[in-house]
Design an enzyme around this catalytic site. Structure first.
Site, mmCIF file in Angstrom:
data_model
loop_
_atom_site.group_PDB
_atom_site.id
_atom_site.type_symbol
_atom_site.label_atom_id
_atom_site.label_comp_id
_atom_site.label_asym_id
_atom_site.label_seq_id
_atom_site.Cartn_x
_atom_site.Cartn_y
_atom_site.Cartn_z
ATOM 1 N N TYR A 124 7.946 -18.767 5.582
ATOM 2 C CA TYR A 124 6.622 -19.109 6.113
ATOM 3 C C TYR A 124 5.564 -18.707 5.098
ATOM 4 O O TYR A 124 5.510 -17.548 4.662
ATOM 5 C CB TYR A 124 6.348 -18.409 7.449
ATOM 6 C CG TYR A 124 5.011 -18.849 8.016
ATOM 7 C CD1 TYR A 124 4.909 -20.082 8.655
ATOM 8 C CD2 TYR A 124 3.858 -18.091 7.845
ATOM 9 C CE1 TYR A 124 3.694 -20.535 9.130
ATOM 10 C CE2 TYR A 124 2.635 -18.545 8.312
ATOM 11 C CZ TYR A 124 2.558 -19.765 8.954
ATOM 12 O OH TYR A 124 1.342 -20.231 9.412
ATOM 13 N N GLN A 186 3.978 -21.813 16.038
ATOM 14 C CA GLN A 186 4.822 -22.995 16.254
ATOM 15 C C GLN A 186 5.788 -23.216 15.092
ATOM 16 O O GLN A 186 6.903 -23.724 15.294
ATOM 17 C CB GLN A 186 3.965 -24.238 16.513
ATOM 18 C CG GLN A 186 2.998 -24.628 15.413
ATOM 19 C CD GLN A 186 1.631 -23.959 15.527
ATOM 20 O OE1 GLN A 186 1.509 -22.860 16.074
ATOM 21 N NE2 GLN A 186 0.600 -24.617 15.029
ATOM 22 N N SER A 233 -1.897 -5.582 5.147
ATOM 23 C CA SER A 233 -1.531 -5.116 3.815
ATOM 24 C C SER A 233 -2.340 -3.878 3.425
ATOM 25 O O SER A 233 -3.438 -3.646 3.941
ATOM 26 C CB SER A 233 -1.777 -6.237 2.802
ATOM 27 O OG SER A 233 -1.211 -5.906 1.562
ATOM 28 N N GLN A 255 -7.015 -5.018 -3.174
ATOM 29 C CA GLN A 255 -6.358 -4.961 -1.872
ATOM 30 C C GLN A 255 -7.322 -5.353 -0.765
ATOM 31 O O GLN A 255 -6.972 -6.086 0.169
ATOM 32 C CB GLN A 255 -5.840 -3.543 -1.605
ATOM 33 C CG GLN A 255 -5.059 -3.414 -0.318
ATOM 34 C CD GLN A 255 -3.835 -4.294 -0.323
ATOM 35 O OE1 GLN A 255 -3.018 -4.235 -1.237
ATOM 36 N NE2 GLN A 255 -3.680 -5.139 0.679
ATOM 37 N N HIS A 258 -7.753 -8.993 0.382
ATOM 38 C CA HIS A 258 -6.653 -9.686 1.065
ATOM 39 C C HIS A 258 -7.081 -10.181 2.442
ATOM 40 O O HIS A 258 -6.821 -11.321 2.816
ATOM 41 C CB HIS A 258 -5.455 -8.748 1.234
ATOM 42 C CG HIS A 258 -4.420 -8.925 0.170
ATOM 43 N ND1 HIS A 258 -3.715 -10.078 0.007
ATOM 44 C CD2 HIS A 258 -3.960 -8.061 -0.780
ATOM 45 C CE1 HIS A 258 -2.873 -9.937 -1.004
ATOM 46 N NE2 HIS A 258 -3.000 -8.727 -1.503
ATOM 47 N N GLU A 322 2.415 0.696 1.463
ATOM 48 C CA GLU A 322 3.067 -0.534 1.015
ATOM 49 C C GLU A 322 3.043 -0.583 -0.513
ATOM 50 O O GLU A 322 4.063 -0.826 -1.155
ATOM 51 C CB GLU A 322 2.339 -1.745 1.604
ATOM 52 C CG GLU A 322 2.879 -3.074 1.135
ATOM 53 C CD GLU A 322 1.982 -4.244 1.550
ATOM 54 O OE1 GLU A 322 2.449 -5.386 1.450
ATOM 55 O OE2 GLU A 322 0.814 -4.020 1.949
ATOM 56 N N HIS A 323 1.865 -0.394 -1.095
ATOM 57 C CA HIS A 323 1.705 -0.338 -2.550
ATOM 58 C C HIS A 323 1.172 1.047 -2.909
ATOM 59 O O HIS A 323 0.222 1.528 -2.291
ATOM 60 C CB HIS A 323 0.684 -1.363 -3.044
ATOM 61 C CG HIS A 323 0.942 -2.765 -2.597
ATOM 62 N ND1 HIS A 323 0.351 -3.314 -1.477
ATOM 63 C CD2 HIS A 323 1.729 -3.738 -3.124
ATOM 64 C CE1 HIS A 323 0.755 -4.562 -1.333
ATOM 65 N NE2 HIS A 323 1.596 -4.848 -2.316
ATOM 66 N N ASP A 356 2.211 -8.220 -7.568
ATOM 67 C CA ASP A 356 1.854 -9.306 -6.662
ATOM 68 C C ASP A 356 2.200 -10.664 -7.252
ATOM 69 O O ASP A 356 2.486 -11.611 -6.513
ATOM 70 C CB ASP A 356 0.346 -9.271 -6.365
ATOM 71 C CG ASP A 356 -0.003 -8.294 -5.262
ATOM 72 O OD1 ASP A 356 0.916 -7.747 -4.635
ATOM 73 O OD2 ASP A 356 -1.210 -8.076 -5.021
ATOM 74 N N GLU A 410 40.666 8.110 23.472
ATOM 75 C CA GLU A 410 39.530 7.336 23.985
ATOM 76 C C GLU A 410 39.934 6.496 25.199
ATOM 77 O O GLU A 410 39.112 5.746 25.733
ATOM 78 C CB GLU A 410 38.959 6.420 22.884
ATOM 79 C CG GLU A 410 38.163 7.172 21.838
ATOM 80 C CD GLU A 410 37.337 6.254 20.938
ATOM 81 O OE1 GLU A 410 37.577 5.026 20.936
ATOM 82 O OE2 GLU A 410 36.450 6.777 20.229
ATOM 83 N N HIS A 415 44.248 -0.784 22.294
ATOM 84 C CA HIS A 415 44.031 -0.449 20.894
ATOM 85 C C HIS A 415 45.254 0.306 20.351
ATOM 86 O O HIS A 415 45.748 0.024 19.253
ATOM 87 C CB HIS A 415 42.792 0.438 20.732
ATOM 88 C CG HIS A 415 41.499 -0.313 20.781
ATOM 89 N ND1 HIS A 415 41.062 -0.969 21.888
ATOM 90 C CD2 HIS A 415 40.550 -0.510 19.821
ATOM 91 C CE1 HIS A 415 39.887 -1.532 21.637
ATOM 92 N NE2 HIS A 415 39.567 -1.280 20.374
#
Length: 427
Positions: A124, A186, A233, A255, A258, A322-323, A356, A410, A415
């Site tokens: 995506y 969607q 981010s 940053q 973004h 994250e960074h 990036d 067990e 088994h």
């Protein structure tokens, strides 16, 4: 930006709070969208394109003619940059190929792993306020190296029913199989369940707004895998008195632009740097095309002064950015102390922008503190590992009785019996 000077340990949790995406509140809305896509397929997607994207589409599929048109519109300079980025991303991710080794755990018992590509993956790519063609490379290139047979890409069209040409060019360059003009929740529903046009995939990758995030969470509950949990981010710059405030401010602003919910944090041992960076941020802000977005983002951002680097590292690992950009004199030494971060950028000449776009590492990374437990996207994200084992007669003779004892304790008689019947045949 908020300024803090030597905050106590008790204040850290409050100071390090992130902007929160309230995806749970969107679940009912998103579930309705997904269910309509499941029920009505392409018809629902075309209706949502009209409702949300304000465009009337006759087809969801990007055609060969559109791909050729896009190729002609992308400048030579951008194509050259994309080719360089592709080479570096390929080089870095190809080096991650898994080589399984057969291991004899005991005489007559051999075990091993094999890496197998996920056959169908969905990517995506948001439309939004910036054409994220770099994300196309970051996702499609490792998918191609892994050997995924079908790489499906969904991205929303503009009001003319077009996809940004750089996104289409990057998709062709990276080896995407099929491209569709579908955005939002969607699109996630379409890739999770399939429609007349869009194939069902086994794992979905990519960033998106809060609706996309909520949709990925919902479909991942039982129907399809996703890359990782997602939030806004973020970047942390860890700096000392040797850092250039112009560089630091530029890193924070890269940053901040973004999105309005992004977060940029400076952690420093230098009060002078803290003050100089505040000035530089204000100065550089005035030159940005996305100034309005960056200004809103900076309201979530902090400049934090700490007493020493030991405290700075504890604060950093608690935040799990994250960074993480380390702009200090002894950055290599500090790098060894990083335990929680998505991707780390070392030294005064290594901005987040490098990762990036084109240094080779992947920019799809864990946000919202998930770096404490999650890795960023890598070649491993596009493969699954299957284990194999083979037992020879001598192995069964030694291992079998131990398995019988364990199974009996067990109270799993079948088994135990699966071993017993084999031992009886041998004897």
């Amino acid at each position: 930006m908020e300024i803090y000077k030597n905050p106590s340990r008790e204040q850290w949790a409050e100071i390090l709070k992130r902007p929160v995406l309230e995806t749970e509140s969107l679940f009912d809305t998103v579930r309705t969208i997904i269910n309509k896509v499941k029920a009505d397929g392409d018809k629902a997607l075309l209706e949502y394109a009209s409702t949300f994207d304000k465009v009337e589409l006759s087809s969801l599929t990007v055609t060969e003619a559109e791909l050729k048109e896009a190729d002609a519109k992308v400048s030579i300079e951008l194509k050259s940059a994309l080719y360089m980025a592709k080479r570096n991303i390929e080089t870095f991710h190809a080096a991650q190929r898994f080589e399984g080794k057969k291991v004899e755990t005991m005489d007559g018992v051999t075990c091993w792993q094999k890496a197998v590509a996920i056959e169908k993956v969905g990517l995506y790519i948001p439309g939004g306020t910036a054409p994220l063609f770099s994300t196309v490379l970051m996702l499609a290139i490792p998918a191609k190296i892994a050997g995924c047979k079908e790489i499906v890409l969904c991205t929303p069209p503009d009001k003319q029913g077009k996809i940004h040409p750089a996104i289409l060019f990057a998709a062709q360059l990276a080896g995407v199989s099929k491209i569709f003009k579908v955005g939002g929740a969607q699109a996630i529903g379409a890739m999770a369940y399939g429609t007349e046009s869009i194939p069902k995939v086994y794992k979905i990758f990519g960033p998106g707004n809060q609706y996309v995030t909520a949709a990925k969470q919902l479909v991942s509950l039982r129907d399809v895998a996703i890359d990782m949990p997602a939030g806004p981010s973020e970047v942390e710059v860890l700096a000392d008195e040797t850092a250039n405030p112009v560089f630091v401010a530029a890193d924070l602003l890269s940053q901040a632009e973004h999105g309005v919910d992004s977060q940029a944090i400076l952690v420093t041992t230098s009060e002078k740097l803290q003050k100089d960076v505040m000035y530089e941020v204000e100065r550089q802000l005035g030159y940005l095309k996305r100034r309005d977005i960056a200004e809103k983002s900076l309201k979530n951002s902090k400049l934090i002064l700490v007493k020493d680097m030991e405290e700075a590292m504890r604060l950093t690992n608690a935040y799990a950015p994250e960074h993480l950009i380390i702009e200090t004199k002894d950055y290599m030494e500090l790098a060894q102390q990083v335990t929680n971060a998505g991707s780390v950028f070392l030294g005064h000449l290594t901005p987040e922008s490098a990762g990036d776009y084109a240094s080779g590492t992947n920019h799809t990374l864990p946000t919202n503190g998930y770096a404490k437990a999650y890795s960023g996207v890598s070649l491993d994200s596009f493969i699954k590992k299957i284990t194999f084992q083979e037992i020879q007669p001598q192995g069964l003779a030694i291992l079998g009785p131990a398995i019988e004892v364990m199974a009996a304790n067990e109270e799993l008689d079948a088994h135990k019996n699966a071993i017993t019947v084999r031992l009886e045949v041998r004897s």
